[in-house]
Design a protein around this motif. Structure first.
Motif, PDB file in Angstrom:
ATOM      1  N   GLY A  13      -7.794  -2.020   3.057  1.00  0.00           N
ATOM      2  CA  GLY A  13      -7.103  -1.117   3.631  1.00  0.00           C
ATOM      3  C   GLY A  13      -8.013  -0.434   4.475  1.00  0.00           C
ATOM      4  O   GLY A  13      -9.083  -0.658   4.486  1.00  0.00           O
ATOM      5  N   TYR A  14      -7.766   0.863   4.843  1.00  0.00           N
ATOM      6  CA  TYR A  14      -7.381   1.389   6.127  1.00  0.00           C
ATOM      7  C   TYR A  14      -8.399   2.464   6.337  1.00  0.00           C
ATOM      8  O   TYR A  14      -8.018   3.557   5.197  1.00  0.00           O
ATOM      9  CB  TYR A  14      -6.397   1.471   7.089  1.00  0.00           C
ATOM     10  CG  TYR A  14      -6.365   0.899   8.639  1.00  0.00           C
ATOM     11  CD1 TYR A  14      -5.049   0.733   8.498  1.00  0.00           C
ATOM     12  CD2 TYR A  14      -7.338  -0.249   9.256  1.00  0.00           C
ATOM     13  CE1 TYR A  14      -5.070  -0.748   9.320  1.00  0.00           C
ATOM     14  CE2 TYR A  14      -7.225  -0.838  10.148  1.00  0.00           C
ATOM     15  CZ  TYR A  14      -5.443  -1.623  10.315  1.00  0.00           C
ATOM     16  OH  TYR A  14      -5.145  -2.543  11.071  1.00  0.00           O
ATOM     17  N   THR A  15      -9.151   3.028   6.614  1.00  0.00           N
ATOM     18  CA  THR A  15     -10.072   4.365   6.721  1.00  0.00           C
ATOM     19  C   THR A  15      -9.667   5.137   8.358  1.00  0.00           C
ATOM     20  O   THR A  15      -9.691   4.362   9.370  1.00  0.00           O
ATOM     21  CB  THR A  15     -11.530   4.548   6.422  1.00  0.00           C
ATOM     22  OG1 THR A  15     -11.995   3.694   5.849  1.00  0.00           O
ATOM     23  CG2 THR A  15     -11.787   6.083   7.184  1.00  0.00           C
TER      24      THR A  15
ATOM     25  N   SER B 105     -11.287  -0.920   9.532  1.00  0.00           N
ATOM     26  CA  SER B 105     -10.886  -1.292   7.827  1.00  0.00           C
ATOM     27  C   SER B 105     -12.491  -2.508   7.978  1.00  0.00           C
ATOM     28  O   SER B 105     -13.178  -3.000   8.841  1.00  0.00           O
ATOM     29  CB  SER B 105      -9.910  -2.307   8.126  1.00  0.00           C
ATOM     30  OG  SER B 105      -9.659  -2.943   6.344  1.00  0.00           O
TER      31      SER B 105
ATOM     32  N   LYS C 102      -3.198   0.495  -3.552  1.00  0.00           N
ATOM     33  CA  LYS C 102      -3.158  -0.314  -3.387  1.00  0.00           C
ATOM     34  C   LYS C 102      -2.437  -1.813  -4.426  1.00  0.00           C
ATOM     35  O   LYS C 102      -2.846  -1.402  -5.706  1.00  0.00           O
ATOM     36  CB  LYS C 102      -3.613  -1.162  -2.367  1.00  0.00           C
ATOM     37  CG  LYS C 102      -4.953  -1.193  -2.833  1.00  0.00           C
ATOM     38  CD  LYS C 102      -5.897  -2.319  -2.139  1.00  0.00           C
ATOM     39  CE  LYS C 102      -6.986  -2.119  -3.012  1.00  0.00           C
ATOM     40  NZ  LYS C 102      -8.181  -3.352  -1.888  1.00  0.00           N
TER      41      LYS C 102
ATOM     42  N   PRO D  14      -7.929  -5.551   7.036  1.00  0.00           N
ATOM     43  CA  PRO D  14      -7.210  -4.113   6.161  1.00  0.00           C
ATOM     44  C   PRO D  14      -6.031  -4.963   5.199  1.00  0.00           C
ATOM     45  O   PRO D  14      -5.760  -3.649   4.795  1.00  0.00           O
ATOM     46  CB  PRO D  14      -6.229  -3.566   7.704  1.00  0.00           C
ATOM     47  CG  PRO D  14      -6.728  -5.174   8.680  1.00  0.00           C
ATOM     48  CD  PRO D  14      -7.816  -5.780   8.096  1.00  0.00           C
TER      49      PRO D  14
ATOM     50  N   PHE E 112       1.065  -1.848   0.210  1.00  0.00           N
ATOM     51  CA  PHE E 112      -0.090  -0.107   0.046  1.00  0.00           C
ATOM     52  C   PHE E 112       0.843   1.270   0.227  1.00  0.00           C
ATOM     53  O   PHE E 112       2.349   1.135   0.411  1.00  0.00           O
ATOM     54  CB  PHE E 112      -0.855   0.020   0.946  1.00  0.00           C
ATOM     55  CG  PHE E 112      -1.775  -0.993   1.612  1.00  0.00           C
ATOM     56  CD1 PHE E 112      -0.919  -2.396   2.498  1.00  0.00           C
ATOM     57  CD2 PHE E 112      -2.865  -1.417   1.241  1.00  0.00           C
ATOM     58  CE1 PHE E 112      -2.074  -3.366   2.604  1.00  0.00           C
ATOM     59  CE2 PHE E 112      -3.972  -2.057   1.352  1.00  0.00           C
ATOM     60  CZ  PHE E 112      -3.528  -3.456   1.980  1.00  0.00           C
ATOM     61  N   TRP E 113       0.066   2.593  -0.352  1.00  0.00           N
ATOM     62  CA  TRP E 113       1.114   3.971  -0.423  1.00  0.00           C
ATOM     63  C   TRP E 113      -0.613   4.656   0.494  1.00  0.00           C
ATOM     64  O   TRP E 113      -1.067   4.889  -0.278  1.00  0.00           O
ATOM     65  CB  TRP E 113       1.427   4.365  -0.876  1.00  0.00           C
ATOM     66  CG  TRP E 113       2.606   4.069  -1.672  1.00  0.00           C
ATOM     67  CD1 TRP E 113       2.466   2.709  -2.505  1.00  0.00           C
ATOM     68  CD2 TRP E 113       3.508   4.838  -1.537  1.00  0.00           C
ATOM     69  NE1 TRP E 113       3.841   2.833  -2.507  1.00  0.00           N
ATOM     70  CE2 TRP E 113       4.869   3.420  -1.938  1.00  0.00           C
ATOM     71  CE3 TRP E 113       3.980   5.683   0.089  1.00  0.00           C
ATOM     72  CZ2 TRP E 113       6.266   3.748  -1.777  1.00  0.00           C
ATOM     73  CZ3 TRP E 113       5.170   5.599   0.522  1.00  0.00           C
ATOM     74  CH2 TRP E 113       6.366   5.135  -0.872  1.00  0.00           C
ATOM     75  N   TYR E 114       0.099   5.657   1.174  1.00  0.00           N
ATOM     76  CA  TYR E 114      -1.057   6.304   2.287  1.00  0.00           C
ATOM     77  C   TYR E 114      -0.470   7.423   1.860  1.00  0.00           C
ATOM     78  O   TYR E 114       0.487   7.663   2.224  1.00  0.00           O
ATOM     79  CB  TYR E 114      -0.882   5.805   3.333  1.00  0.00           C
ATOM     80  CG  TYR E 114      -2.040   4.879   3.905  1.00  0.00           C
ATOM     81  CD1 TYR E 114      -1.311   3.116   3.704  1.00  0.00           C
ATOM     82  CD2 TYR E 114      -3.464   4.940   4.317  1.00  0.00           C
ATOM     83  CE1 TYR E 114      -1.958   1.983   4.238  1.00  0.00           C
ATOM     84  CE2 TYR E 114      -4.184   3.699   4.271  1.00  0.00           C
ATOM     85  CZ  TYR E 114      -3.363   2.258   4.476  1.00  0.00           C
ATOM     86  OH  TYR E 114      -4.231   0.846   4.636  1.00  0.00           O
TER      87      TYR E 114
ATOM     88  N   SER F  49       0.650  -5.793   4.381  1.00  0.00           N
ATOM     89  CA  SER F  49       0.428  -6.449   5.216  1.00  0.00           C
ATOM     90  C   SER F  49       0.313  -7.811   5.083  1.00  0.00           C
ATOM     91  O   SER F  49       0.282  -8.325   3.514  1.00  0.00           O
ATOM     92  CB  SER F  49      -1.612  -6.406   5.308  1.00  0.00           C
ATOM     93  OG  SER F  49      -1.826  -6.952   3.571  1.00  0.00           O
TER      94      SER F  49
ATOM     95  N   GLN G 122      -4.406   8.791   4.354  1.00  0.00           N
ATOM     96  CA  GLN G 122      -6.009   8.219   3.839  1.00  0.00           C
ATOM     97  C   GLN G 122      -5.167   7.311   2.956  1.00  0.00           C
ATOM     98  O   GLN G 122      -4.177   7.096   2.709  1.00  0.00           O
ATOM     99  CB  GLN G 122      -6.131   9.162   2.528  1.00  0.00           C
ATOM    100  CG  GLN G 122      -6.564  10.074   3.485  1.00  0.00           C
ATOM    101  CD  GLN G 122      -7.431  11.633   2.626  1.00  0.00           C
ATOM    102  OE1 GLN G 122      -6.761  11.193   0.757  1.00  0.00           O
ATOM    103  NE2 GLN G 122      -7.077  12.784   3.384  1.00  0.00           N
ATOM    104  N   LEU G 123      -5.831   6.208   2.354  1.00  0.00           N
ATOM    105  CA  LEU G 123      -5.172   4.917   1.029  1.00  0.00           C
ATOM    106  C   LEU G 123      -4.880   5.453   0.144  1.00  0.00           C
ATOM    107  O   LEU G 123      -6.071   6.150  -0.367  1.00  0.00           O
ATOM    108  CB  LEU G 123      -5.935   4.264   0.968  1.00  0.00           C
ATOM    109  CG  LEU G 123      -6.217   2.597   0.284  1.00  0.00           C
ATOM    110  CD1 LEU G 123      -5.100   2.211   0.300  1.00  0.00           C
ATOM    111  CD2 LEU G 123      -6.849   2.028   0.257  1.00  0.00           C
TER     112      LEU G 123
END
Lengths: 113, 114
Positions: free
Chosen positions: B102-104, B94, A49, B98, A34-36, A93, A45-46
């Motif tokens: 992905g997460y909020t 999530s 991915k 996640p 992922f990159w946030y 993850s 914020q996402l």
């Protein structure tokens, strides 16, 4: 254990310059990547991915390709804007179970007009 | 759609005081987590929950307690505040996991312990 390594910042670019932020990882198995993005005073914020090798994630002009052979997930954008100034976090993850997310330390990007 | 709401945004505590950081989400997310963000260290997982009534420890759980009595709420309790707990705290949720979704994230609570 899992780990994520990002390039040190801050990265300072002029508007319309090409951006690369490097990210490499160590993990067992086949993690999701992922990159946030975190703008000043806000939560993360996402951004994008990728869930398997050779996948390309993209969003808002940003792209990153999951490279299993080099264990990398570098973030790129062809032409940055002042509004892209933020801190960018690479993350991975685990597969299965809770899928704990491991974050890198973040790279601050400053875009000047 | 409020997303993930954290309160308060800022807090100053004296060493030894206790307090609760509130987190609520209105997206019916199963997974909720608490992270702390410190300069040069990224985000570190404190505690997480995979559903109401289920919680578990992350990598830095000492000095913190959590509970998850409802799907919506996931409060973080500091039992006896210490200067080492000065940090920015983020709650994240999530939908299912996640890793896939992905997460909020909430907007964070900046805590200073003096």
């Amino acid at each position: 254990g899992n780990s994520v390594t990002q390039m040190e910042g801050p990265v300072t670019l002029s508007e319309e310059a090409f951006l690369t932020i490097n990210c490499t990882y160590t993990a067992t198995g086949y993690p999701s990547l992922f990159w946030y993005v975190q703008y000043p005073g806000e939560g993360l914020q996402l951004l994008l991915k990728a869930t398997k090798a050779d996948d390309k994630g993209s969003n808002k002009g940003f792209e990153a390709t999951y490279r299993k052979e080099t264990t990398s997930f570098h973030l790129e954008k062809g032409s940055v804007q002042v509004s892209d100034s933020a801190v960018y976090f690479c993350a991975l993850s685990d597969q299965g179970g809770y899928q704990k997310v491991t974050f890198g330390t973040g790279t601050k990007l400053q875009v000047i007009p | 759609n409020a997303g993930v709401t954290q309160t308060p945004k800022f807090q100053v505590l004296k060493t030894g005081q206790s307090m609760t950081l509130q987190c609520a989400q209105d997206m019916n997310h199963e997974y909720m987590s608490w992270y702390r963000q410190d300069p040069g260290m990224g985000l570190r997982l404190i505690h997480y929950s995979v559903g109401a009534g289920i919680t578990d420890q992350g990598e830095v759980p000492n000095g913190y307690n959590v509970s998850r009595s409802t799907t919506e709420d996931f409060p973080l309790r500091l039992l006896s505040a210490a200067p080492s707990q000065t940090s920015v705290y983020f709650c994240a949720s999530s939908f299912r996991d996640p890793g896939g979704y992905g997460y909020t994230f909430g907007s964070g609570t900046r805590l200073t312990v003096v």
